[in-house]
Design a protein around this motif. Structure first.
Motif, PDB file in Angstrom:
ATOM      1  N   UNK A 260       0.843  -1.196   0.000  1.00  0.00           N
ATOM      2  CA  UNK A 260       0.000   0.000   0.000  1.00  0.00           C
ATOM      3  C   UNK A 260       0.872   1.237   0.000  1.00  0.00           C
ATOM      4  N   UNK A 261       0.448   2.270  -0.730  1.00  0.00           N
ATOM      5  CA  UNK A 261       1.216   3.508  -0.767  1.00  0.00           C
ATOM      6  C   UNK A 261       1.087   4.238   0.550  1.00  0.00           C
ATOM      7  N   UNK A 262       2.054   5.121   0.823  1.00  0.00           N
ATOM      8  CA  UNK A 262       2.057   5.879   2.065  1.00  0.00           C
ATOM      9  C   UNK A 262       1.201   7.131   1.975  1.00  0.00           C
ATOM     10  N   UNK A 263       0.587   7.364   0.848  1.00  0.00           N
ATOM     11  CA  UNK A 263      -0.258   8.542   0.683  1.00  0.00           C
ATOM     12  C   UNK A 263      -1.372   8.203  -0.297  1.00  0.00           C
TER      13      UNK A 263
ATOM     14  N   UNK B 170      -3.795   8.276  -3.426  1.00  0.00           N
ATOM     15  CA  UNK B 170      -3.741   8.583  -4.854  1.00  0.00           C
ATOM     16  C   UNK B 170      -5.145   8.906  -5.357  1.00  0.00           C
ATOM     17  N   UNK B 171      -5.200   9.654  -6.438  1.00  0.00           N
ATOM     18  CA  UNK B 171      -6.459   9.883  -7.145  1.00  0.00           C
ATOM     19  C   UNK B 171      -6.471   8.956  -8.360  1.00  0.00           C
ATOM     20  N   UNK B 172      -7.427   8.029  -8.384  1.00  0.00           N
ATOM     21  CA  UNK B 172      -7.482   6.992  -9.405  1.00  0.00           C
ATOM     22  C   UNK B 172      -8.813   7.081 -10.135  1.00  0.00           C
TER      23      UNK B 172
ATOM     24  N   UNK C 265       0.022   8.096 -14.578  1.00  0.00           N
ATOM     25  CA  UNK C 265       0.099   6.647 -14.634  1.00  0.00           C
ATOM     26  C   UNK C 265      -1.070   6.074 -15.418  1.00  0.00           C
ATOM     27  N   UNK C 266      -0.801   5.152 -16.328  1.00  0.00           N
ATOM     28  CA  UNK C 266      -1.861   4.547 -17.137  1.00  0.00           C
ATOM     29  C   UNK C 266      -1.739   3.026 -17.062  1.00  0.00           C
TER      30      UNK C 266
ATOM     31  N   UNK D 215       0.747   0.592  -6.907  1.00  0.00           N
ATOM     32  CA  UNK D 215       1.734   0.979  -5.893  1.00  0.00           C
ATOM     33  C   UNK D 215       3.085   1.266  -6.532  1.00  0.00           C
ATOM     34  N   UNK D 216       3.463   0.463  -7.517  1.00  0.00           N
ATOM     35  CA  UNK D 216       4.728   0.697  -8.219  1.00  0.00           C
ATOM     36  C   UNK D 216       4.698   2.033  -8.951  1.00  0.00           C
ATOM     37  N   UNK D 217       3.574   2.321  -9.611  1.00  0.00           N
ATOM     38  CA  UNK D 217       3.455   3.591 -10.320  1.00  0.00           C
ATOM     39  C   UNK D 217       3.435   4.766  -9.358  1.00  0.00           C
ATOM     40  N   UNK D 218       2.958   4.549  -8.138  1.00  0.00           N
ATOM     41  CA  UNK D 218       2.816   5.641  -7.176  1.00  0.00           C
ATOM     42  C   UNK D 218       4.142   6.283  -6.810  1.00  0.00           C
ATOM     43  N   UNK D 219       5.247   5.574  -7.046  1.00  0.00           N
ATOM     44  CA  UNK D 219       6.558   6.173  -6.745  1.00  0.00           C
ATOM     45  C   UNK D 219       6.778   7.438  -7.562  1.00  0.00           C
ATOM     46  N   UNK D 220       6.097   7.519  -8.707  1.00  0.00           N
ATOM     47  CA  UNK D 220       6.211   8.697  -9.559  1.00  0.00           C
ATOM     48  C   UNK D 220       5.654   9.936  -8.869  1.00  0.00           C
TER      49      UNK D 220
END
Length: 230
Positions: A1-4, A6-8, A79-80, A118-123
């Protein structure tokens, strides 16, 4: 899970899948919306600027790959994620060439989808905050900084969020025009420059460094101060 959070934005015409993914992402603390048709996108984007799109290619009213290409052109760093029943290698190659970051073949396990997001969220991971950082509150159309809070118009919020997501790359005038256009009417270069001038003043009023936005000849506009998306 991301630490913040996201808007998806999910674009999926199968209602069972759409509702399942909406519940799944919401349960993990993300802001998520969904539409069944490509034409419904604009209604959602008025007050919601996604970090990540999850797109089904087999939409009843549009070619999913065309939609991916358009989103990638307008939002270079967004992210797409593609989800589709098309499983051939050639289909995957075209998907990636069209601008997808991740290509999933249905059925997609929600945990696998979450891992990809989650991987994309690093961006979008916030950089270390410092005294000069500004904060763009998208939901409130407000900009906060060391000099105080400044109200933004919805269009100014859209422009600034796009500049932030460009991640150090200039945004071309045509990209900004598409973001701000209503229907087939696109704003002129002079109109965009006028809006940029107003946005610069507001960035400065909030405490941003000067110049906050630079015009790069032949390439577009580049954000020159630190703005975090909240």
């Amino acid at each position: 899970m991301t630490a913040f959070a996201l808007k998806i934005l999910i674009i999926e015409d199968n209602d069972d899948i759409l509702q399942g993914w909406l519940s799944f992402f919401q349960s993990r603390g993300h802001y998520v919306r969904g539409v069944a048709l490509a034409e419904e996108l604009l209604d959602e984007l008025g007050d919601f600027t996604p970090d990540i799109y999850v797109i089904d290619l087999n939409l009843p009213d549009a070619d999913g790959l065309d939609l991916v290409r358009k989103l990638r052109n307008v939002h270079p760093k967004v992210g797409i994620v593609i989800t589709t029943a098309r499983s051939q290698i050639g289909d995957k190659v075209v998907g990636y060439e069209s601008g997808a970051d991740i290509y999933f073949t249905k059925p997609v396990d929600p945990n696998e989808l979450m891992a990809g997001v989650t991987a994309l969220a690093k961006r979008f991971r916030p950089v270390a905050a410092h005294a000069q950082a500004l904060h763009l509150r998208l939901a409130q159309h407000a900009l906060e900084g060391p000099a105080g809070s400044v109200d933004l118009s919805p269009n100014e919020s859209i422009m600034l969020a796009a500049l932030v997501r460009a991640a150090g790359q200039p945004l071309a005038r045509w990209q900004l025009a598409e973001l701000l256009g209503e229907g087939e009417v696109l704003p002129s270069a002079a109109t965009i420059e006028m809006r940029m001038a107003r946005l610069r003043k507001k960035l400065t009023a909030a405490g941003g460094v000067t110049p906050s936005i630079r015009a790069i000849y032949g390439r577009g506009y580049l954000l020159s101060c630190t703005v975090l998306l909240d």
